[in-house]
Write a protein that holds these residues in place. Structure first.
Motif, PDB file in Angstrom:
ATOM      1  N   ARG A 175       0.806  -1.222   0.000  1.00  0.00           N
ATOM      2  CA  ARG A 175       0.000   0.000   0.000  1.00  0.00           C
ATOM      3  C   ARG A 175       0.837   1.269   0.000  1.00  0.00           C
ATOM      4  NH1 ARG A 175      -3.365  -1.432   5.267  1.00  0.00           N
ATOM      5  NH2 ARG A 175      -3.247  -3.397   4.110  1.00  0.00           N
ATOM      6  N   GLU A 176       2.096   1.159   0.465  1.00  0.00           N
ATOM      7  CA  GLU A 176       2.950   2.350   0.453  1.00  0.00           C
ATOM      8  C   GLU A 176       3.207   2.846  -0.967  1.00  0.00           C
ATOM      9  OE1 GLU A 176       5.424  -1.289   0.122  1.00  0.00           O
ATOM     10  OE2 GLU A 176       3.862  -0.643   1.540  1.00  0.00           O
ATOM     11  N   ALA A 177       2.945   1.991  -1.966  1.00  0.00           N
ATOM     12  CA  ALA A 177       3.158   2.387  -3.367  1.00  0.00           C
ATOM     13  C   ALA A 177       2.035   3.275  -3.877  1.00  0.00           C
ATOM     14  CB  ALA A 177       3.274   1.147  -4.252  1.00  0.00           C
ATOM     15  N   PHE A 178       0.854   3.197  -3.233  1.00  0.00           N
ATOM     16  CA  PHE A 178      -0.273   3.952  -3.784  1.00  0.00           C
ATOM     17  C   PHE A 178      -1.026   4.787  -2.748  1.00  0.00           C
ATOM     18  CE2 PHE A 178      -1.591  -0.448  -3.021  1.00  0.00           C
ATOM     19  CZ  PHE A 178      -2.738  -0.310  -2.232  1.00  0.00           C
ATOM     20  N   VAL A 179      -0.619   4.733  -1.482  1.00  0.00           N
ATOM     21  CA  VAL A 179      -1.250   5.547  -0.430  1.00  0.00           C
ATOM     22  C   VAL A 179      -0.195   6.386   0.273  1.00  0.00           C
ATOM     23  CG1 VAL A 179      -2.576   5.519   1.721  1.00  0.00           C
ATOM     24  CG2 VAL A 179      -3.041   3.807  -0.032  1.00  0.00           C
ATOM     25  N   ASP A 180      -0.458   7.662   0.398  1.00  0.00           N
ATOM     26  CA  ASP A 180       0.392   8.542   1.200  1.00  0.00           C
ATOM     27  C   ASP A 180      -0.100   8.452   2.641  1.00  0.00           C
ATOM     28  OD1 ASP A 180       1.521  10.726   2.584  1.00  0.00           O
ATOM     29  OD2 ASP A 180       1.794  11.845   0.717  1.00  0.00           O
ATOM     30  N   ALA A 181       0.569   7.621   3.437  1.00  0.00           N
ATOM     31  CA  ALA A 181       0.108   7.356   4.804  1.00  0.00           C
ATOM     32  C   ALA A 181       0.125   8.625   5.651  1.00  0.00           C
ATOM     33  CB  ALA A 181       0.977   6.278   5.450  1.00  0.00           C
ATOM     34  N   GLY A 182       1.106   9.480   5.420  1.00  0.00           N
ATOM     35  CA  GLY A 182       1.179  10.725   6.180  1.00  0.00           C
ATOM     36  C   GLY A 182      -0.014  11.617   5.901  1.00  0.00           C
ATOM     37  N   ALA A 183      -0.383  11.719   4.635  1.00  0.00           N
ATOM     38  CA  ALA A 183      -1.543  12.531   4.266  1.00  0.00           C
ATOM     39  C   ALA A 183      -2.817  11.941   4.855  1.00  0.00           C
ATOM     40  CB  ALA A 183      -1.652  12.627   2.746  1.00  0.00           C
ATOM     41  N   ALA A 184      -2.941  10.604   4.819  1.00  0.00           N
ATOM     42  CA  ALA A 184      -4.133   9.954   5.376  1.00  0.00           C
ATOM     43  C   ALA A 184      -4.255  10.232   6.867  1.00  0.00           C
ATOM     44  CB  ALA A 184      -4.086   8.455   5.113  1.00  0.00           C
ATOM     45  N   ARG A 212     -11.571   5.425   4.414  1.00  0.00           N
ATOM     46  CA  ARG A 212     -12.756   6.043   3.826  1.00  0.00           C
ATOM     47  C   ARG A 212     -12.777   7.547   4.089  1.00  0.00           C
ATOM     48  NH1 ARG A 212     -16.812   7.060   7.538  1.00  0.00           N
ATOM     49  NH2 ARG A 212     -16.577   6.058   9.574  1.00  0.00           N
ATOM     50  N   VAL A 213     -13.522   8.254   3.259  1.00  0.00           N
ATOM     51  CA  VAL A 213     -13.715   9.686   3.407  1.00  0.00           C
ATOM     52  C   VAL A 213     -14.980   9.906   4.236  1.00  0.00           C
ATOM     53  CG1 VAL A 213     -14.107  11.867   2.176  1.00  0.00           C
ATOM     54  CG2 VAL A 213     -12.594  10.131   1.192  1.00  0.00           C
ATOM     55  N   ALA A 250      -7.161  12.401   8.641  1.00  0.00           N
ATOM     56  CA  ALA A 250      -7.956  11.771   9.701  1.00  0.00           C
ATOM     57  C   ALA A 250      -8.014  12.672  10.928  1.00  0.00           C
ATOM     58  CB  ALA A 250      -7.365  10.409  10.046  1.00  0.00           C
ATOM     59  N   ARG A 251      -6.887  13.308  11.259  1.00  0.00           N
ATOM     60  CA  ARG A 251      -6.868  14.233  12.396  1.00  0.00           C
ATOM     61  C   ARG A 251      -7.816  15.406  12.160  1.00  0.00           C
ATOM     62  NH1 ARG A 251      -1.091  13.512  12.723  1.00  0.00           N
ATOM     63  NH2 ARG A 251      -0.831  15.485  11.603  1.00  0.00           N
ATOM     64  N   GLN A 252      -7.978  15.785  10.894  1.00  0.00           N
ATOM     65  CA  GLN A 252      -8.857  16.902  10.545  1.00  0.00           C
ATOM     66  C   GLN A 252     -10.325  16.475  10.437  1.00  0.00           C
ATOM     67  OE1 GLN A 252      -7.167  18.363   6.890  1.00  0.00           O
ATOM     68  NE2 GLN A 252      -5.304  19.137   7.868  1.00  0.00           N
TER      69      GLN A 252
END
Length: 381
Positions: free
Chosen positions: A335-344, A361-362, A348-350
């Motif tokens: 998943r690190e290839a297609f998800v920016d974990a930091g952005a997620a 999910r959004v 989520a904090r927001q």
């Protein structure tokens, strides 16, 4: 258990072209029905030869205006799909229909042909709005079409377009309340968008057409969510609302990034790690089928990362979000290839996303910002 498949059939013809429509639809004085039935079946057989042993879980007749198809053609396509693959016992067979009286008269025959779900292109119940949208039916025809559809099909959906020029919140709430009163299990509620190349695009460019600004559109969207939730038809995708179990299984196949075969002019498909597209213009499609036995224009391999990206962009439209483990397994990537974990994590904090194990999910608060969220969390390179 055989792998499942969704099947999309495109009927390209319309009586007239709506000013907001950028779909592959064409107006023709005459249509050779025998030639079109033969061409669609030949195109379907080409896909069936490439995808043996599948079970079809849904068939969707889209357009264009598929309710202009002779019911015998619909029946022939369904029979060919059954012979080529076999249909699941609960196969969903949807047809898009206009509310015009002449097309509604065919509902009984379409049901007899095997259609068990209809999606009616109502768009509005207001005569002035229907004229503005270039629709060829009246308010009375729209109401009658829904009633007749409910008599003949076990599952009925219809479309409305809101966030139109000058539309007030109170007016939309009244219209939506009216729509919910029909008791259908599914509604597609689209905000009016100005698509390049349409007549509305030209009007907007000249300043003659102005749709509600972002804040007004957000208020309309929020009211839509509150009213549909209260009526038991919560949003399960950005613009689609359903009673539990009444979600469009065919569209869920797209959004969950299942495999689907696309047949007919301009139809897209995703199968065997390939993207497919048919010739768009009806005459070019027929010529290609005559020449090659199929209507394919493009058949290109999709690299694993592109498939993962598409799965993310489609799946995050759904209220349920995406299953990251499933995407990893299907595409052979971490998943690190297609998800920016930091952005997620930041989103989520927001309060704009929820990350729960493999599920991402959004939130309701984030859905109005979906495009910007996707650009942050999905790694496209």
């Amino acid at each position: 258990m055989s792998e499942t498949l969704a099947l999309y059939i495109h009927w390209p013809f319309c009586v007239s072209k709506c000013p907001y429509c950028d779909f592959n639809s064409h107006v023709r004085d005459a249509v050779d029905q025998d030639a079109w039935r033969a061409a669609l079946i030949a195109d379907l057989r080409h896909e069936a030869a490439l995808l043996p042993g599948r079970t079809v879980t849904s068939i969707f007749f889209g357009g264009g205006t598929p309710s202009l198809m002779p019911p015998a053609t619909v029946a022939a396509v369904i029979a060919e799909a059954t012979a080529s693959w076999g249909l699941a016992d609960d196969c969903e067979i949807t047809l898009e229909a206009n509310p015009n009286s002449v097309e509604v008269a065919a509902f009984a025959d379409l049901a007899a042909a095997g259609v068990n779900r209809v999606s009616v292109g109502v768009q509005s119940f207001d005569a002035d709005v229907l004229a503005f949208l270039g629709r060829a039916h009246s308010e009375d025809e729209a109401r009658r079409a829904i009633a007749v559809a409910q008599e003949h099909f076990p599952r009925v959906s219809f479309d409305l377009i809101y966030a139109r020029p000058g539309q007030t919140l109170a007016a939309w709430e009244g219209e939506l309340s009216d729509a919910l009163g029909f008791g259908t299990g599914h509604l597609s509620l689209y905000q009016l968008t100005i698509e390049p190349g349409t007549r509305f695009w030209a009007l907007a460019a000249r300043g003659e057409l102005v749709i509600p600004d972002g804040d007004a559109a957000a208020d309309l969207f929020d009211a839509t969510q509150a009213m549909t939730r209260a009526a038991g038809l919560p949003r399960y995708e950005v613009s689609n609302h359903a009673r539990r179990g009444e979600e469009s299984r065919h569209n869920l196949s797209y959004w969950r990034y299942g495999e689907y075969a696309g047949v007919g002019p301009g139809a897209h498909g995703r199968r065997l790690a390939q993207a497919t597209e048919r010739h768009r213009k009806p005459e070019n499609f027929i010529a290609a089928v005559t020449r090659n036995g199929h209507g394919l224009k493009v058949e290109s391999d999709l690299p694993a990362h592109e498939r993962a990206t598409e799965a993310m962009l489609m799946g995050l439209r759904l209220s349920e979000g995406v299953d990251l483990a499933r995407i990893e397994a299907r595409c052979g990537l971490g998943r690190e290839a297609f998800v920016d974990a930091g952005a997620a994590t930041r989103l989520a904090r927001q309060g704009l996303m929820v990350a729960d194990g493999d599920r991402l999910r959004v939130t309701d608060a984030g859905i109005l910002l979906l495009d910007s969220i996707l650009s942050e969390v999905v790694k496209t390179h």
